[in-house]
Design a protein around this motif. Sequence first.
Motif, PDB file in Angstrom:
ATOM      1  N   TYR A 163       0.842  -1.204   0.000  1.00 25.20           N
ATOM      2  CA  TYR A 163       0.000   0.000   0.000  1.00 25.20           C
ATOM      3  C   TYR A 163       0.873   1.247   0.000  1.00 25.20           C
ATOM      4  O   TYR A 163       2.045   1.202   0.389  1.00 25.20           O
ATOM      5  CB  TYR A 163      -0.894   0.015   1.245  1.00 25.20           C
ATOM      6  N   ASP A 165       0.366   3.671   1.939  1.00 26.38           N
ATOM      7  CA  ASP A 165       0.393   4.131   3.324  1.00 26.38           C
ATOM      8  C   ASP A 165      -0.043   2.953   4.189  1.00 26.38           C
ATOM      9  O   ASP A 165      -0.510   1.930   3.669  1.00 26.38           O
ATOM     10  CB  ASP A 165      -0.529   5.341   3.515  1.00 26.38           C
ATOM     11  N   ASP A 166       0.102   3.083   5.477  1.00 26.92           N
ATOM     12  CA  ASP A 166      -0.280   2.003   6.388  1.00 26.92           C
ATOM     13  C   ASP A 166      -1.809   1.890   6.433  1.00 26.92           C
ATOM     14  O   ASP A 166      -2.481   2.778   6.964  1.00 26.92           O
ATOM     15  CB  ASP A 166       0.264   2.298   7.786  1.00 26.92           C
ATOM     16  N   LYS A 169      -3.735   2.396   9.682  1.00 21.29           N
ATOM     17  CA  LYS A 169      -3.842   3.751  10.215  1.00 21.29           C
ATOM     18  C   LYS A 169      -4.564   4.684   9.258  1.00 21.29           C
ATOM     19  O   LYS A 169      -5.126   5.693   9.678  1.00 21.29           O
ATOM     20  CB  LYS A 169      -2.447   4.303  10.505  1.00 21.29           C
ATOM     21  N   ASN A 170      -4.538   4.338   7.979  1.00 20.72           N
ATOM     22  CA  ASN A 170      -5.152   5.191   6.962  1.00 20.72           C
ATOM     23  C   ASN A 170      -6.099   4.361   6.097  1.00 20.72           C
ATOM     24  O   ASN A 170      -5.657   3.673   5.174  1.00 20.72           O
ATOM     25  CB  ASN A 170      -4.077   5.846   6.094  1.00 20.72           C
ATOM     26  N   ALA A 172      -7.880   5.127   3.759  1.00 20.12           N
ATOM     27  CA  ALA A 172      -7.865   5.539   2.351  1.00 20.12           C
ATOM     28  C   ALA A 172      -6.595   5.093   1.628  1.00 20.12           C
ATOM     29  O   ALA A 172      -6.384   5.444   0.466  1.00 20.12           O
ATOM     30  CB  ALA A 172      -8.018   7.054   2.256  1.00 20.12           C
ATOM     31  N   ALA A 173      -5.743   4.336   2.305  1.00 17.68           N
ATOM     32  CA  ALA A 173      -4.492   3.876   1.678  1.00 17.68           C
ATOM     33  C   ALA A 173      -4.800   3.063   0.432  1.00 17.68           C
ATOM     34  O   ALA A 173      -5.729   2.260   0.402  1.00 17.68           O
ATOM     35  CB  ALA A 173      -3.689   3.043   2.675  1.00 17.68           C
TER      36      ALA A 173
END
Length: 233
Positions: A163, A165-166, A169-170, A172-173
């Motif tokens: 991804y 982003d993580d 935690k996100n 929307a990644a």
Amino acid sequence: MATRRILLKLSGEALAGEKKTGFDEETVRKVALQVKELTEDGFQVGIVIGGGNFWRGRTSENIDRVKADQIGMLATVMNCIYVSEIFRSVGMRTSILTPFVCGSFTELFSKDRAVECLAEGQVVFFAGGTGHPYFSTDTGVVLRAVEVEADVILLAKSIDGVYDDDPSKNPAAKKYDEVTIEEVIAKNLQVVDMTASILARDNGMPMWVFGLSEENSIVNTMKGRFNGTKVTV
């Protein structure tokens, strides 16, 4: 050319299941049955296992880094001995190779011995990382894959791909279907650590990332029903 020799990297945490520590035998047995199916189809399979279900020594401020890494290497040896026995219980032949002497527990690694075992249809466990501190099992799996001239590395993780982003935690990644190793390095996407990423890039070693918990994910990956991320070179 069809992919026939593969190196499978299993995270220690993934093998621990919901407990996150030690082993979940049913999880390991499901992995064993999938690998057995691949070997029966003619694939040669090597395996590297992380040690995170037993030891995360780098989080300690009270232990010397070299000693912490040595404990981590021994954790991977324990993991390989355990998983090897589960593999044997479902009818496979296995060997465990280490870069350092472990008495009668394992055999000493050499490329020739590893390739010989793979050619005989054994599942080869590469335990003990590189044998040196400051190198992770990520680097270990890429190194062994390059040495035995594997076609691809399979990274079976607790997350189902790469991804931007993580995703924990996100929400929307964005998940990649395919990404180049250059992009992984440039964006520090944490597929494997940076040393391993550069080693893979410099030696043209592709990596396929997928979730271990997905039903039959290892077999599906090798039979064209892949649902993860391909890291290309």
